[in-house]
Motif scaffolding. Structure first.
Motif, short mmCIF file in Angstrom:
data_model
loop_
_atom_site.label_atom_id
_atom_site.label_comp_id
_atom_site.label_asym_id
_atom_site.label_seq_id
_atom_site.Cartn_x
_atom_site.Cartn_y
_atom_site.Cartn_z
N ILE A 187 0.83 -1.20 0.00
CA ILE A 187 0.00 0.00 0.00
C ILE A 187 0.87 1.26 0.00
O ILE A 187 0.58 2.23 -0.71
CB ILE A 187 -0.96 -0.03 1.21
CG1 ILE A 187 -1.99 -1.15 1.02
CG2 ILE A 187 -1.65 1.32 1.40
CD1 ILE A 187 -2.85 -1.40 2.24
N ALA A 188 1.95 1.23 0.77
CA ALA A 188 2.86 2.38 0.79
C ALA A 188 3.47 2.62 -0.58
O ALA A 188 3.57 3.77 -1.04
CB ALA A 188 3.96 2.15 1.83
N ALA A 189 3.85 1.55 -1.26
CA ALA A 189 4.44 1.70 -2.59
C ALA A 189 3.42 2.24 -3.59
O ALA A 189 3.74 3.09 -4.43
CB ALA A 189 4.99 0.36 -3.06
N GLU A 190 2.18 1.77 -3.51
CA GLU A 190 1.14 2.21 -4.44
C GLU A 190 0.82 3.69 -4.30
O GLU A 190 0.53 4.37 -5.29
CB GLU A 190 -0.13 1.39 -4.21
CG GLU A 190 -0.04 -0.05 -4.69
CD GLU A 190 -1.30 -0.84 -4.39
OE1 GLU A 190 -2.23 -0.26 -3.76
OE2 GLU A 190 -1.37 -2.01 -4.77
N GLN A 208 17.13 -5.17 6.18
CA GLN A 208 16.86 -6.03 5.04
C GLN A 208 15.57 -5.63 4.34
O GLN A 208 15.50 -5.59 3.10
CB GLN A 208 16.76 -7.49 5.49
CG GLN A 208 16.65 -8.48 4.34
CD GLN A 208 17.85 -8.42 3.41
OE1 GLN A 208 19.00 -8.59 3.85
NE2 GLN A 208 17.62 -8.15 2.13
N GLN A 209 14.54 -5.30 5.13
CA GLN A 209 13.28 -4.87 4.52
C GLN A 209 13.45 -3.59 3.72
O GLN A 209 12.90 -3.44 2.62
CB GLN A 209 12.22 -4.67 5.60
CG GLN A 209 11.66 -5.96 6.18
CD GLN A 209 10.60 -5.71 7.22
OE1 GLN A 209 10.86 -5.12 8.27
NE2 GLN A 209 9.38 -6.14 6.95
N GLU A 213 12.90 -3.22 -0.22
CA GLU A 213 11.89 -2.28 -0.71
C GLU A 213 12.50 -1.26 -1.66
O GLU A 213 11.87 -0.88 -2.66
CB GLU A 213 11.23 -1.59 0.48
CG GLU A 213 9.94 -0.85 0.16
CD GLU A 213 8.82 -1.77 -0.31
OE1 GLU A 213 7.82 -1.26 -0.84
OE2 GLU A 213 8.95 -3.01 -0.18
N ARG A 214 13.72 -0.82 -1.40
CA ARG A 214 14.37 0.12 -2.31
C ARG A 214 14.69 -0.56 -3.64
O ARG A 214 14.65 0.08 -4.70
CB ARG A 214 15.64 0.69 -1.67
CG ARG A 214 15.33 1.71 -0.57
CD ARG A 214 16.49 2.66 -0.32
NE ARG A 214 16.07 3.72 0.60
CZ ARG A 214 16.52 3.86 1.84
NH1 ARG A 214 17.44 3.03 2.30
NH2 ARG A 214 16.10 4.84 2.60
N ALA A 215 15.01 -1.85 -3.59
CA ALA A 215 15.27 -2.58 -4.83
C ALA A 215 14.01 -2.65 -5.70
O ALA A 215 14.08 -2.57 -6.92
CB ALA A 215 15.79 -3.98 -4.53
N PHE A 220 12.47 6.07 -1.41
CA PHE A 220 11.22 6.38 -0.72
C PHE A 220 11.56 6.91 0.67
O PHE A 220 12.63 6.62 1.20
CB PHE A 220 10.31 5.14 -0.63
CG PHE A 220 10.84 4.06 0.27
CD1 PHE A 220 10.48 4.00 1.61
CD2 PHE A 220 11.69 3.09 -0.23
CE1 PHE A 220 10.97 3.00 2.44
CE2 PHE A 220 12.18 2.08 0.60
CZ PHE A 220 11.81 2.05 1.93
N PRO A 221 10.67 7.69 1.27
CA PRO A 221 10.94 8.22 2.61
C PRO A 221 10.93 7.11 3.65
O PRO A 221 10.01 6.27 3.68
CB PRO A 221 9.79 9.21 2.85
CG PRO A 221 9.20 9.47 1.50
CD PRO A 221 9.41 8.22 0.71
#
Length: 328
Positions: A187-190, A208-209, A213-215, A220-221
């Motif tokens: 949801i954050a990415a969307e 790791q998360q 997520e950056r990959a 992102f903030p």
């Protein structure tokens, strides 16, 4: 380390160990105000309910006091517990705060954390339901801030032709999810939301998360809160900070589900485990630890959560760090 790579903020609970709520509230506001004078970029205030120890239930009232006495520091809800609140009223309150503060609000939201006592008065049956309710409320609030009239037919909230005023100054309002579980990452990415990690979260898992997520998502903030204590004497600072972390779960009444207990809160957690997940020591050690986090996590906001119930000592500890980090 440049400000673009790492911003420094303060993360505050309203803690009431002496059963003096008036002073506890005033001291929290004072710490937030002095954080600006020390050069910190953000001050975030946590929301808790139904606890005689953590009495930060009126989040927007607290932030409005800090806003009135400051001019530049960003003001974060860390976090607004949307599952427990009326989303229409939250939309109105946060918008008014943003206008009064000159557009300085960072809107952090959460489901309510490992505090099951908070759910019962609202009739919420589980943390999973609270998370679903949070996401639905956030989607509703964002629409209320942008649509002339909102028609909403959700699982928890239903409105026909509702409009709230005022609207925020910031367009769009910065939104942060204090959750890295369930559907939160997707949801954050969307929607372009920032992500926040709590003071007790395990650094290895979080790193790791964030990398994963950056990959997937690119930049992102990201913000991470860490228990913090900075003293002139390294050994005394470590003894104080470690003891405070060990006492925190009992004082706050946290109850993690099976298999979810953070390593630093384990009854047999070693000093090394706690120090690996906190910012504790003398000024040089604390700044070095902060820089290590920058190298490990990449661009982020580091939010220092004082590991002391003495507000005067908390401010002295923050001032030592600010001096050593070159913020003042």
């Amino acid at each position: 380390m440049s400000e673009l790579l790492q911003r420094y903020g303060v993360f505050l609970n309203v803690e009431n160990p002496d059963n003096d709520p008036r002073d506890a509230l005033r001291q929290t506001v004072r710490t937030g105000v002095e954080a600006e004078q020390m050069g910190f970029h953000d001050v975030w205030v946590a929301e808790h309910h139904y606890s005689p120890f953590a009495i930060g239930s009126a989040l927007t009232v607290l932030l409005s006091h800090i806003a009135a006495l400051t001019s530049t520091i960003r003001l974060g809800s860390g976090a607004s517990l949307l599952a427990l609140n009326d989303p229409l009223r939250v939309a109105e309150d946060i918008a008014a705060l943003d206008l009064l503060s000159g557009g300085r609000i960072e809107f952090g939201v959460a489901r309510g954390g490992p505090f099951p006592e908070q759910y019962r008065p609202s009739g919420i049956q589980s943390a999973d339901v609270a998370r679903e309710r949070m996401h639905e409320a956030l989607g509703l609030i964002r629409r209320l801030w942008s649509e002339p009239q909102t028609h909403f037919d959700g699982r928890f909230f239903r409105y026909e032709g509702v409009a709230v005023y005022p609207r925020p100054l910031q367009r769009p309002m910065p939104v942060w999810l204090a959750s890295l579980g369930g559907d939160s990452l997707r949801i954050a990415a969307e929607h372009g939301y920032g992500l926040m990690a709590t003071p007790s979260s395990d650094l290895g898992q979080i790193a790791q998360q964030v990398a994963d997520e950056r990959a997937r998502r690119g930049a992102f903030p990201f913000a991470i809160a860490r228990f913090f204590h900075c003293g002139d004497d390294s050994r005394r600072a470590i003894e104080h900070g470690v003891a405070a972390v060990r006492a925190y779960p009992r004082l706050m009444g946290v109850r993690f589900p099976p298999g979810k207990l953070p390593p630093m809160f384990s009854p047999d957690a070693t000093e090394a485990v706690i120090l690996a997940n906190a910012i504790i020591g003398d000024p040089g050690q604390c700044v070095a630890r902060a820089k290590e986090l920058g190298e490990r996590l990449g661009p982020h906001r580091l939010l220092l959560k004082p590991a002391t119930h003495d507000a005067h000592e908390a401010r002295a500890s923050l001032a030592r760090f600010a001096c050593a980090a070159g913020l003042i």
